[in-house]
Scaffold this motif. Structure first.
Motif, short mmCIF file in Angstrom:
data_model
loop_
_atom_site.label_atom_id
_atom_site.label_comp_id
_atom_site.label_asym_id
_atom_site.label_seq_id
_atom_site.Cartn_x
_atom_site.Cartn_y
_atom_site.Cartn_z
N LEU A 1 0.85 -1.18 0.00
CA LEU A 1 0.00 0.00 0.00
C LEU A 1 0.89 1.24 0.00
N GLU A 2 1.13 1.78 -1.20
CA GLU A 2 1.99 2.95 -1.33
C GLU A 2 1.20 4.25 -1.24
N THR A 3 -0.03 4.25 -1.80
CA THR A 3 -0.84 5.47 -1.83
C THR A 3 -2.21 5.17 -1.23
N LEU A 4 -2.58 5.94 -0.23
CA LEU A 4 -3.90 5.84 0.37
C LEU A 4 -4.68 7.09 -0.02
N TRP A 5 -5.78 6.87 -0.75
CA TRP A 5 -6.59 7.97 -1.26
C TRP A 5 -7.80 8.21 -0.38
N PHE A 6 -8.14 9.47 -0.21
CA PHE A 6 -9.40 9.87 0.41
C PHE A 6 -10.21 10.64 -0.63
N ARG B 1 -8.78 8.55 11.70
CA ARG B 1 -9.03 7.12 11.95
C ARG B 1 -8.24 6.25 10.98
N TYR B 2 -8.29 6.59 9.69
CA TYR B 2 -7.63 5.73 8.71
C TYR B 2 -6.13 5.92 8.67
N LEU B 3 -5.64 7.10 9.06
CA LEU B 3 -4.20 7.24 9.20
C LEU B 3 -3.70 6.38 10.35
N ASP B 4 -4.47 6.30 11.43
CA ASP B 4 -4.10 5.41 12.52
C ASP B 4 -4.04 3.97 12.03
N GLU B 5 -5.03 3.57 11.23
CA GLU B 5 -5.04 2.21 10.69
C GLU B 5 -3.84 1.98 9.77
N ALA B 6 -3.53 2.98 8.94
CA ALA B 6 -2.40 2.84 8.01
C ALA B 6 -1.09 2.64 8.76
N GLU B 7 -0.96 3.32 9.88
CA GLU B 7 0.29 3.23 10.63
C GLU B 7 0.40 1.93 11.42
N ALA B 8 -0.71 1.20 11.52
CA ALA B 8 -0.67 -0.12 12.16
C ALA B 8 -0.26 -1.22 11.19
N LEU B 9 -0.21 -0.90 9.88
CA LEU B 9 0.24 -1.88 8.90
C LEU B 9 1.73 -2.12 9.03
N SER B 10 2.22 -3.20 8.44
CA SER B 10 3.64 -3.52 8.55
C SER B 10 4.52 -2.44 7.93
N ARG B 11 4.03 -1.86 6.82
CA ARG B 11 4.72 -0.71 6.22
C ARG B 11 3.66 0.31 5.86
N ARG B 12 3.77 1.49 6.44
CA ARG B 12 2.74 2.50 6.19
C ARG B 12 2.90 3.07 4.78
N PRO B 13 1.83 3.68 4.22
CA PRO B 13 1.92 4.26 2.87
C PRO B 13 2.94 5.39 2.81
N LYS B 14 3.40 5.65 1.62
CA LYS B 14 4.30 6.79 1.40
C LYS B 14 3.52 8.07 1.16
N THR B 15 2.39 7.94 0.42
CA THR B 15 1.65 9.12 -0.03
C THR B 15 0.19 9.03 0.40
N ILE B 16 -0.34 10.17 0.82
CA ILE B 16 -1.77 10.32 1.06
C ILE B 16 -2.32 11.22 -0.04
N GLY B 17 -3.33 10.72 -0.77
CA GLY B 17 -3.92 11.49 -1.85
C GLY B 17 -5.32 11.96 -1.49
N PHE B 18 -5.66 13.15 -1.95
CA PHE B 18 -7.00 13.70 -1.75
C PHE B 18 -7.59 14.01 -3.13
N THR B 19 -8.74 13.42 -3.41
CA THR B 19 -9.41 13.64 -4.67
C THR B 19 -10.87 13.96 -4.40
N GLY B 20 -11.64 14.17 -5.47
CA GLY B 20 -13.05 14.48 -5.31
C GLY B 20 -13.83 13.96 -6.50
N ARG C 1 -5.31 2.11 -2.37
CA ARG C 1 -6.70 1.92 -1.99
C ARG C 1 -7.32 3.31 -1.81
N MET C 2 -8.65 3.38 -1.94
CA MET C 2 -9.34 4.66 -1.75
C MET C 2 -10.46 4.48 -0.72
N ILE C 3 -10.62 5.50 0.10
CA ILE C 3 -11.66 5.48 1.13
C ILE C 3 -12.71 6.53 0.77
#
Length: 322
Positions: A39-44, A78-97, A264-266
């Motif tokens: 999980l390199e990029t987590l999108w919101f 909430r989801y950043l907390d979840e991301a940081e509980a993964l074995s390797r956290r994402p590098k990038t957080i993306g915001f789209t609409g 992944r996107m939330i």
């Protein structure tokens, strides 16, 4: 996507037998899947509301489409907390609409991600919502405090004003250019997103953008495929091949290169009890691409059972990632 538009030759309508079975193609061959490599990029998705209505919006954003409700800073935390509980956290957080700068909590959400040390990518049309004075000041402040972490990718569909305006409405090209100039004057890291909607080749598009960037003093390298992203065009009504397990060998491609192998996107659907984690930024409404409510539950392989999987990702080589 404007579904009322009429298909024009040489496009053939999608075979209705295709993309029905998640495990097998219409010919009975085993459908390709993509495993999450990392999980390199987590999108919101900040919400589907937008200040404009494009002729062919990938997810039908508009001033009236609120099918995806506004995300909040509490949701992001909430989801950043979840991301940081993964074995390797994402590098990038993306915001789209939609248009992220219409969300009233966008600054707080950006601050959360930047403050935790993430690279942050925001997709925007750089129009009126971004240009409100209080928001401009907040963005300048964030960019100064988190130097090098924040990138704004601006949608400029074509280097020609008439074609961009054909997609996004009269005078939208001039308004977006004004926003780009402001971003450049304040030393923001910039990227541009174009589209192959009009049949141009990639090389011709990059040359046209290069001339525009030079003329307008926009600090984007037209030869850098991360700085100038030119997306393949999609229409779910147009026929495309289904992707089988043998296609990786035939096409000399790796499933690790497809967007859902690294992102992944939330989203927060209107009326839903809680947000949902999706496999793809382009398919926010299709239930088969909803993977769960938590990141830990959303790491399963993705079955490429949609025309966009073939046209945009596998055959088109498109990716929304940074």
């Amino acid at each position: 996507m404007n579904q009322s538009a009429t298909l024009k030759p040489p496009f053939k309508p999608l075979d209705p037998a295709k993309f029905k079975d998640p495990d097998a193609t219409a010919k009975g061959e085993r459908r390709a899947t993509v495993a999450l490599k990392r999980l390199e990029t987590l999108w919101f998705n900040t919400g589907t509301l937008c200040n404009i209505t494009c002729a062919n919006c990938y997810i039908e954003s508009s001033p009236s489409n609120d099918r995806l409700a506004y995300f909040t800073s509490a949701d992001v935390a909430r989801y950043l907390d979840e991301a940081e509980a993964l074995s390797r956290r994402p590098k990038t957080i993306g915001f789209t609409g939609g248009e992220p700068f219409m969300n009233p909590e966008i600054v707080a959400m950006l601050e959360l991600a930047l403050g935790r040390g993430y690279d942050v990518l925001v997709l925007t049309n750089a129009m009126k919502p971004m240009m409100r004075p209080r928001l401009q000041q907040a963005l300048v402040d964030l960019n100064a405090r988190y130097r090098g972490q924040l990138t704004l990718r601006v949608s400029l569909d074509h280097w020609r004003a008439d074609l961009h305006d054909e997609e996004r409405g009269p005078d939208s090209f001039a308004e977006t250019l004004s926003g780009l100039r402001w971003l450049g004057e304040h030393n923001f890291r910039l990227a541009i997103a174009g589209r192959l909607l009009w049949g141009d080749g990639d090389a011709d598009m990059r040359e046209g953008y290069r001339r525009l960037f030079e003329r307008e003093a926009i600090a984007v390298d037209a030869d850098d495929h991360a700085a100038l992203v030119i997306f393949p065009e999609m229409d779910p009504r147009v026929d495309v091949p289904e992707i089988t397990v043998d296609c990786w060998r035939i096409l000399n491609k790796s499933p690790d290169d497809v967007m859902c192998a690294s992102s992944r996107m939330i989203v927060k659907r209107q009326g839903a009890a809680e947000p949902a984690v999706l496999a793809c930024t382009l398919l926010p409404y299709d239930p088969q691409f909803q993977l769960g409510a938590n990141l830990a539950d959303a790491l399963a392989p993705v079955k490429l059972n949609h025309p966009h999987c073939a046209k945009f990702c596998v055959l088109g080589g498109g990716s929304c990632k940074a």
